[in-house]
Write a protein that holds these residues in place. Structure first.
Motif, PDB file in Angstrom:
ATOM      1  N   GLY A 103       2.106   1.508 -19.619  1.00 52.54           N
ATOM      2  CA  GLY A 103       1.155   2.301 -18.529  1.00 52.54           C
ATOM      3  C   GLY A 103       0.082   2.994 -19.417  1.00 52.54           C
ATOM      4  N   GLY A 104      -0.691   3.745 -18.721  1.00 55.25           N
ATOM      5  CA  GLY A 104      -1.735   4.708 -19.078  1.00 55.25           C
ATOM      6  C   GLY A 104      -1.669   6.166 -18.797  1.00 55.25           C
ATOM      7  N   VAL A 105      -2.621   6.565 -19.314  1.00 55.61           N
ATOM      8  CA  VAL A 105      -2.735   8.220 -19.357  1.00 55.61           C
ATOM      9  C   VAL A 105      -3.623   8.426 -18.093  1.00 55.61           C
ATOM     10  CG1 VAL A 105      -3.042  10.182 -20.352  1.00 55.61           C
ATOM     11  CG2 VAL A 105      -2.032   8.403 -21.848  1.00 55.61           C
ATOM     12  N   THR A 106      -3.335   9.592 -17.479  1.00 58.03           N
ATOM     13  CA  THR A 106      -4.008   9.933 -16.262  1.00 58.03           C
ATOM     14  C   THR A 106      -4.514  11.380 -16.268  1.00 58.03           C
ATOM     15  OG1 THR A 106      -4.596   9.751 -13.955  1.00 58.03           O
ATOM     16  CG2 THR A 106      -2.392  10.061 -14.503  1.00 58.03           C
ATOM     17  N   ASN A 107      -5.014  11.960 -15.323  1.00 55.67           N
ATOM     18  CA  ASN A 107      -5.473  13.321 -15.206  1.00 55.67           C
ATOM     19  C   ASN A 107      -5.273  13.756 -13.816  1.00 55.67           C
ATOM     20  OD1 ASN A 107      -7.718  12.965 -13.756  1.00 55.67           O
ATOM     21  ND2 ASN A 107      -8.777  12.136 -15.535  1.00 55.67           N
TER      22      ASN A 107
ATOM     23  N   THR B 171       0.975   1.645  -7.116  1.00 56.21           N
ATOM     24  CA  THR B 171       0.779   2.577  -8.341  1.00 56.21           C
ATOM     25  C   THR B 171       2.212   3.427  -8.442  1.00 56.21           C
ATOM     26  OG1 THR B 171      -1.403   2.782  -7.974  1.00 56.21           O
ATOM     27  CG2 THR B 171      -0.455   4.523  -9.163  1.00 56.21           C
ATOM     28  N   MET B 172       2.313   3.821  -9.739  1.00 52.84           N
ATOM     29  CA  MET B 172       3.624   4.634  -9.892  1.00 52.84           C
ATOM     30  C   MET B 172       2.921   5.868 -10.623  1.00 52.84           C
ATOM     31  SD  MET B 172       6.829   2.099 -10.620  1.00 52.84           S
ATOM     32  CE  MET B 172       8.186   3.536 -10.379  1.00 52.84           C
ATOM     33  N   LEU B 173       2.997   7.077 -10.268  1.00 55.57           N
ATOM     34  CA  LEU B 173       2.636   8.342 -11.112  1.00 55.57           C
ATOM     35  C   LEU B 173       4.007   8.979 -11.732  1.00 55.57           C
ATOM     36  CD1 LEU B 173       0.292   9.650  -8.407  1.00 55.57           C
ATOM     37  CD2 LEU B 173      -0.225   8.486 -10.411  1.00 55.57           C
ATOM     38  N   PHE B 174       3.776   9.371 -12.765  1.00 52.77           N
ATOM     39  CA  PHE B 174       4.793  10.322 -13.688  1.00 52.77           C
ATOM     40  C   PHE B 174       4.111  11.436 -14.195  1.00 52.77           C
ATOM     41  CE2 PHE B 174       6.104   5.999 -13.772  1.00 52.77           C
ATOM     42  CZ  PHE B 174       7.496   5.739 -13.522  1.00 52.77           C
ATOM     43  N   TYR B 175       4.796  12.719 -13.648  1.00 50.29           N
ATOM     44  CA  TYR B 175       3.938  13.951 -14.272  1.00 50.29           C
ATOM     45  C   TYR B 175       5.303  14.918 -14.323  1.00 50.29           C
ATOM     46  CZ  TYR B 175       4.167  14.344  -8.951  1.00 50.29           C
ATOM     47  OH  TYR B 175       4.286  14.339  -7.766  1.00 50.29           O
ATOM     48  N   ASN B 176       4.795  16.044 -14.957  1.00 45.03           N
ATOM     49  CA  ASN B 176       5.910  17.110 -15.509  1.00 45.03           C
ATOM     50  C   ASN B 176       7.164  16.412 -16.187  1.00 45.03           C
ATOM     51  OD1 ASN B 176       7.311  19.334 -15.714  1.00 45.03           O
ATOM     52  ND2 ASN B 176       6.477  20.367 -13.654  1.00 45.03           N
TER      53      ASN B 176
ATOM     54  N   GLY C 106       2.023  -6.039 -12.178  1.00 42.37           N
ATOM     55  CA  GLY C 106       0.796  -5.620 -11.712  1.00 42.37           C
ATOM     56  C   GLY C 106       0.777  -4.092 -11.023  1.00 42.37           C
ATOM     57  N   VAL C 107       2.012  -3.552 -11.512  1.00 45.80           N
ATOM     58  CA  VAL C 107       1.918  -2.253 -10.722  1.00 45.80           C
ATOM     59  C   VAL C 107       1.474  -1.099 -11.700  1.00 45.80           C
ATOM     60  CG1 VAL C 107       3.698  -0.386 -10.117  1.00 45.80           C
ATOM     61  CG2 VAL C 107       4.324  -2.840  -9.562  1.00 45.80           C
ATOM     62  N   GLU C 108       0.312  -0.517 -11.289  1.00 42.57           N
ATOM     63  CA  GLU C 108      -0.221   0.413 -12.088  1.00 42.57           C
ATOM     64  C   GLU C 108       0.662   1.656 -12.331  1.00 42.57           C
ATOM     65  OE1 GLU C 108      -4.537   2.439 -12.146  1.00 42.57           O
ATOM     66  OE2 GLU C 108      -3.322   2.597 -10.327  1.00 42.57           O
ATOM     67  N   ILE C 109       1.089   1.876 -13.757  1.00 48.38           N
ATOM     68  CA  ILE C 109       1.799   3.109 -14.261  1.00 48.38           C
ATOM     69  C   ILE C 109       0.945   4.020 -14.942  1.00 48.38           C
ATOM     70  CG2 ILE C 109       4.004   3.766 -15.328  1.00 48.38           C
ATOM     71  CD1 ILE C 109       4.795   1.091 -14.833  1.00 48.38           C
ATOM     72  N   LEU C 110       0.947   5.234 -14.446  1.00 46.39           N
ATOM     73  CA  LEU C 110       0.267   6.456 -14.910  1.00 46.39           C
ATOM     74  C   LEU C 110       0.896   7.515 -15.050  1.00 46.39           C
ATOM     75  CD1 LEU C 110      -2.899   6.041 -12.523  1.00 46.39           C
ATOM     76  CD2 LEU C 110      -2.704   5.106 -14.795  1.00 46.39           C
ATOM     77  N   THR C 111       0.665   8.143 -16.284  1.00 50.49           N
ATOM     78  CA  THR C 111       1.615   9.490 -16.750  1.00 50.49           C
ATOM     79  C   THR C 111       0.443  10.354 -17.054  1.00 50.49           C
ATOM     80  OG1 THR C 111       3.154   7.894 -17.706  1.00 50.49           O
ATOM     81  CG2 THR C 111       3.328  10.375 -18.324  1.00 50.49           C
ATOM     82  N   CYS C 112       0.626  11.561 -16.582  1.00 44.80           N
ATOM     83  CA  CYS C 112      -0.001  12.857 -16.492  1.00 44.80           C
ATOM     84  C   CYS C 112      -0.216  13.287 -18.141  1.00 44.80           C
ATOM     85  CB  CYS C 112       0.755  14.130 -15.756  1.00 44.80           C
ATOM     86  SG  CYS C 112      -0.324  15.573 -16.353  1.00 44.80           S
ATOM     87  N   GLY C 113      -1.512  13.193 -18.532  1.00 49.53           N
ATOM     88  CA  GLY C 113      -1.865  13.569 -19.865  1.00 49.53           C
ATOM     89  C   GLY C 113      -1.407  14.949 -20.336  1.00 49.53           C
TER      90      GLY C 113
ATOM     91  N   ASP D 217       0.850  -1.301   0.056  1.00 51.67           N
ATOM     92  CA  ASP D 217      -0.098   0.024  -0.058  1.00 51.67           C
ATOM     93  C   ASP D 217       1.047   1.117  -0.014  1.00 51.67           C
ATOM     94  OD1 ASP D 217      -2.129   1.778   0.112  1.00 51.67           O
ATOM     95  OD2 ASP D 217      -2.333   1.605   2.232  1.00 51.67           O
ATOM     96  N   PHE D 218       1.715   1.178  -1.129  1.00 53.68           N
ATOM     97  CA  PHE D 218       2.513   2.434  -1.159  1.00 53.68           C
ATOM     98  C   PHE D 218       2.617   3.119  -2.752  1.00 53.68           C
ATOM     99  CE2 PHE D 218       5.602  -0.434  -1.741  1.00 53.68           C
ATOM    100  CZ  PHE D 218       6.781   0.206  -2.624  1.00 53.68           C
ATOM    101  N   LEU D 219       3.254   4.401  -2.973  1.00 55.77           N
ATOM    102  CA  LEU D 219       2.952   4.754  -4.234  1.00 55.77           C
ATOM    103  C   LEU D 219       4.250   5.446  -4.411  1.00 55.77           C
ATOM    104  CD1 LEU D 219       0.094   6.805  -5.874  1.00 55.77           C
ATOM    105  CD2 LEU D 219       2.506   7.900  -5.750  1.00 55.77           C
ATOM    106  N   VAL D 220       4.628   5.412  -5.717  1.00 57.68           N
ATOM    107  CA  VAL D 220       5.907   6.020  -5.903  1.00 57.68           C
ATOM    108  C   VAL D 220       5.599   7.252  -7.003  1.00 57.68           C
ATOM    109  CG1 VAL D 220       8.062   5.980  -7.361  1.00 57.68           C
ATOM    110  CG2 VAL D 220       7.158   4.036  -5.909  1.00 57.68           C
ATOM    111  N   ALA D 221       5.822   8.463  -6.652  1.00 53.78           N
ATOM    112  CA  ALA D 221       5.710   9.755  -7.408  1.00 53.78           C
ATOM    113  C   ALA D 221       6.983  10.306  -8.125  1.00 53.78           C
ATOM    114  CB  ALA D 221       4.920  10.929  -6.575  1.00 53.78           C
ATOM    115  N   VAL D 222       6.971  10.317  -9.498  1.00 52.44           N
ATOM    116  CA  VAL D 222       8.098  10.777  -9.843  1.00 52.44           C
ATOM    117  C   VAL D 222       7.629  12.154 -10.844  1.00 52.44           C
ATOM    118  CG1 VAL D 222       9.893  10.010 -11.910  1.00 52.44           C
ATOM    119  CG2 VAL D 222       8.961   8.309 -10.193  1.00 52.44           C
ATOM    120  N   ASP D 223       8.296  13.060 -10.655  1.00 49.30           N
ATOM    121  CA  ASP D 223       8.120  14.427 -11.378  1.00 49.30           C
ATOM    122  C   ASP D 223       9.187  15.063 -12.065  1.00 49.30           C
ATOM    123  OD1 ASP D 223       9.799  15.288  -9.173  1.00 49.30           O
ATOM    124  OD2 ASP D 223       8.296  16.653  -8.170  1.00 49.30           O
TER     125      ASP D 223
END
Length: 206
Positions: free
Chosen positions: A185-189, A135-140, A163-170, A97-103
């Motif tokens: 991965g997929g595109v997110t908002n 989950t891993m979030l990628f933005y900027n 199974g890690v959800e990979i999402l990139t800021c659209g 239950d943790f998330l990696v945020a990469v900006d």
């Protein structure tokens, strides 16, 4: 080098690991073993099996409910084990239950060249954790890491296959002109990004 493909699609744990182990034990020359499975838990267990034999395994999501785990075998005798009766146990989901945020596409301040090397090392290290992020979030600037040409794609595809959800800021992809180049991965908002961050038990940032 010889390539062996094991079709374990539709087979429940521990059968994919059993079939892969038998195939490895039967290899008499250097080559590649590819195992096809249909769920993330099987991917995780195959990764653990390969690691236990000190072998390199790469995983990739081929499509919905279809995954490939490729094991490189340079020396069939290294780490080989006599298979009499495989251990019939299944490891539970390795995601926590943790998330990696990469900006950003660099890690730390100072040298961007060094920062890119550190970021690649960071993402590889994440893929080797005993407990993977949910989950891993990628933005900027982080959006550069999930597109074609990124040096980190192999590790990210490996994580996605487990199974890690990979999402990139659209919006970020659009800003950098990378909308059509997303490779994993997929595109997110922003709404989803905020929702994921708020709901995570812990957030890790490089």
């Amino acid at each position: 080098m010889k390539k062996i493909t094991v079709d374990a699609l539709g087979r429940q744990c521990p059968i994919p690991v059993v079939k892969a182990t038998r195939a490895l034990n039967e290899m008499t020359e250097p080559g590649t073993l590819e195992v096809l499975v249909d769920n993330e838990i099987a991917v995780q267990n195959l990764q653990r099996m390969a690691s236990g034999r000190h072998l390199t395994a790469k995983a990739e999501k081929l499509g919905e409910g279809r995954f490939s785990v490729t094991v490189e075998v340079a020396d069939p005798s290294a780490g080989a084990a006599v298979l009499e009766e495989p251990e019939l146990s299944c490891t539970p989901d390795a995601r926590g239950d943790f998330l990696v945020a990469v900006d950003t596409d660099v890690m730390g301040r100072g040298s961007d060249e060094l920062g890119k090397t550190l970021m690649k090392g960071f993402l590889f290290a994440v893929s080797q954790l005993p407990v993977l992020p949910k989950t891993m979030l990628f933005y900027n600037g982080g959006a550069h890491l999930t597109v074609e040409g990124s040096a980190c794609l192999e590790d990210l595809k490996n994580l996605e296959a487990q199974g890690v959800e990979i999402l990139t800021c659209g919006t970020c992809l659009n800003h950098y002109g990378l909308t059509d180049k997303l490779a994993v991965g997929g595109v997110t908002n922003m709404y989803t990004i905020v929702e994921k961050l708020a709901g995570a038990g812990k957030v890790v940032k490089p």
